[in-house]
Design an enzyme around this catalytic site. Structure first.
Site, short mmCIF file in Angstrom:
data_model
loop_
_atom_site.label_atom_id
_atom_site.label_comp_id
_atom_site.label_asym_id
_atom_site.label_seq_id
_atom_site.Cartn_x
_atom_site.Cartn_y
_atom_site.Cartn_z
CE LYS A 224 -90.23 -37.77 -14.84
NZ LYS A 224 -91.02 -37.35 -13.67
CE LYS B 153 -90.45 -34.31 -16.72
NZ LYS B 153 -91.07 -34.57 -15.46
C1 PBG Z 1 -91.67 -35.32 -10.80
C2 PBG Z 1 -91.44 -34.45 -11.96
C3 PBG Z 1 -90.18 -34.03 -12.44
C4 PBG Z 1 -90.44 -33.10 -13.43
C5 PBG Z 1 -91.83 -33.00 -13.59
N1 PBG Z 1 -92.43 -33.85 -12.68
C6 PBG Z 1 -88.80 -34.33 -11.97
C7 PBG Z 1 -88.36 -35.70 -11.71
O1 PBG Z 1 -88.90 -36.68 -12.21
O2 PBG Z 1 -87.41 -35.80 -10.93
C8 PBG Z 1 -89.39 -32.33 -14.16
C9 PBG Z 1 -89.82 -31.11 -14.88
C10 PBG Z 1 -88.71 -30.19 -15.24
O3 PBG Z 1 -87.51 -30.52 -15.12
O4 PBG Z 1 -89.03 -29.08 -15.69
N2 PBG Z 1 -92.31 -36.47 -10.93
#
Ligand code: PBG
Length: 333
Positions: free
Chosen positions: A202, A257
């Site tokens: 991520k 991601k």
């Molecule tokens: C939180 C999380 C995030 C997303 C999914 N889970 C945002 C972040 O890490 O700030 C983002 C998903 C999206 O942007 O569609 N842990």
């Protein structure tokens, strides 16, 4: 027609492209509703409006409205949904305790879905940001997101989700060692069968902006930024190390991601590890396409499908996407 060179060239790539049927015949990758996972935002009755300004076409659903959308999702052949709660600000605290309240909004939603539609998969994020008044995925102590105390909180959060009926625990917090701890904690509580889809790679991305609007977690971020736990977008080998660690700690499947700007990472992960690999086509990627289409710059359906097939080509087994319903409708028509 006469040309200077007679019959040339011999190899003609265009031959196979000549007909619609021959193009279909040689197609290397196909998109199917089975490849899609729908993220859903859940709100309580008192908090949060229905629509999200920065994500055209995406709604927040109350628990009572869930049944209808789940029914449609299932009938389109989409195998699973990923649930994200929009927590009332009054319930957000610096220790994020609401995250492991067995009766929190998310657990209520899981139970409601399982009561009415047992045969659709439920995926839940494990991270503290929806519940944390600091907006961080972990616990903030002295301005610093603490790794090891956060692990205990994540384990508690994962357990209430499993108890409520969640099928796939998806840690998205990026704390070190969390997959191993959560696996162990679930196993000791007799949830050996609950799967773990790790948000293994991520990245610290600005494409999450609209999501943070959707769950109302933007603007806080006390102390340090998420750069201290999410991966630097410049790095690729580091993403592979993250994935290797999570596999060793017990992840059943992994996620990369965001999606589109990281297709190279998806490819490397699938090539190297060969385990079920997913991408999250995140909120900013979705909104870019939606706003561009609204402005008349691109054709929404075509760009949507071209985007989604890129994940298959890169090696994904599936993709979390806010386009899931629209794409499945199109594929089924
Ligand atoms: C939180 C999380 C995030 C997303 C999914 N889970 C945002 C972040 O890490 O700030 C983002 C998903 C999206 O942007 O569609 N842990």
């Amino acid at each position: 027609m006469e040309t200077l060179f007679g019959s040339y060239p011999t190899t003609r790539m265009r031959r196979n492209r000549r007909f619609e049927w021959s193009r279909r015949m040689v197609r290397e990758n196909n998109l199917d509703p089975n490849d899609l996972i729908l993220p859903l935002f859940i709100k309580d009755e008192t908090h949060g409006s229905e629509f999200i300004e920065t994500m055209p076409g995406v709604r927040r659903y109350s628990i009572d409205e869930l049944s209808k959308i789940i029914k449609e999702t299932k009938s389109l052949g989409i195998p699973a949904v990923a649930l994200f709660p929009v927590i009332n600000p009054k319930l957000k605290t610096p220790d994020a305790e609401e995250a492991w309240n067995p009766d929190n909004l998310l657990c209520q939603a899981i139970r409601r879905i399982k009561e009415t539609h047992a045969d659709i998969g439920i995926i839940c994020d494990v991270a503290l940001d929806p519940f944390n008044s600091d907006g961080h995925d972990g616990l903030v102590q002295n301005g610093h997101v603490e790794n090891d105390t956060t692990l205990d909180a994540l384990c508690r959060q994962a357990l209430v989700q499993a108890q409520a009926g969640c099928d796939i625990i998806a840690p998205s917090d990026m704390m070190d060692g969390r997959i191993g701890k959560i696996r162990k904690f679930l196993d000791t509580h007799d949830y050996q069968k609950v799967m773990i889809m790790s948000y293994a790679a991520k990245f610290s991305s600005s494409f999450y902006g609209p999501f943070r609007d959707a769950i109302d977690s933007s603007g806080f971020l006390a102390g340090e930024t998420k750069d201290t736990y999410q991966i630097d977008p410049s790095n690729s080998d580091e993403a592979l190390r993250e994935v290797a660690l999570d596999i060793n700690e017990g992840a059943d499947m992994v996620m990369i991601k965001p999606g589109l700007p990281y297709l190279d990472i998806i490819w490397r992960v699938k090539e190297k590890f060969g385990l079920p690999t997913f991408a999250y086509n995140v909120s900013g990627e979705y909104s870019m396409i939606r706003f561009a289409a609204e402005a008349g710059a691109v054709d929404l359906n075509k760009v949507m499908l071209e985007t989604l097939i890129s994940f298959k080509r890169a090696g994904c087994n599936g993709v979390l996407t806010y386009f899931a319903i629209d794409a499945a409708r199109h594929l089924n028509s």
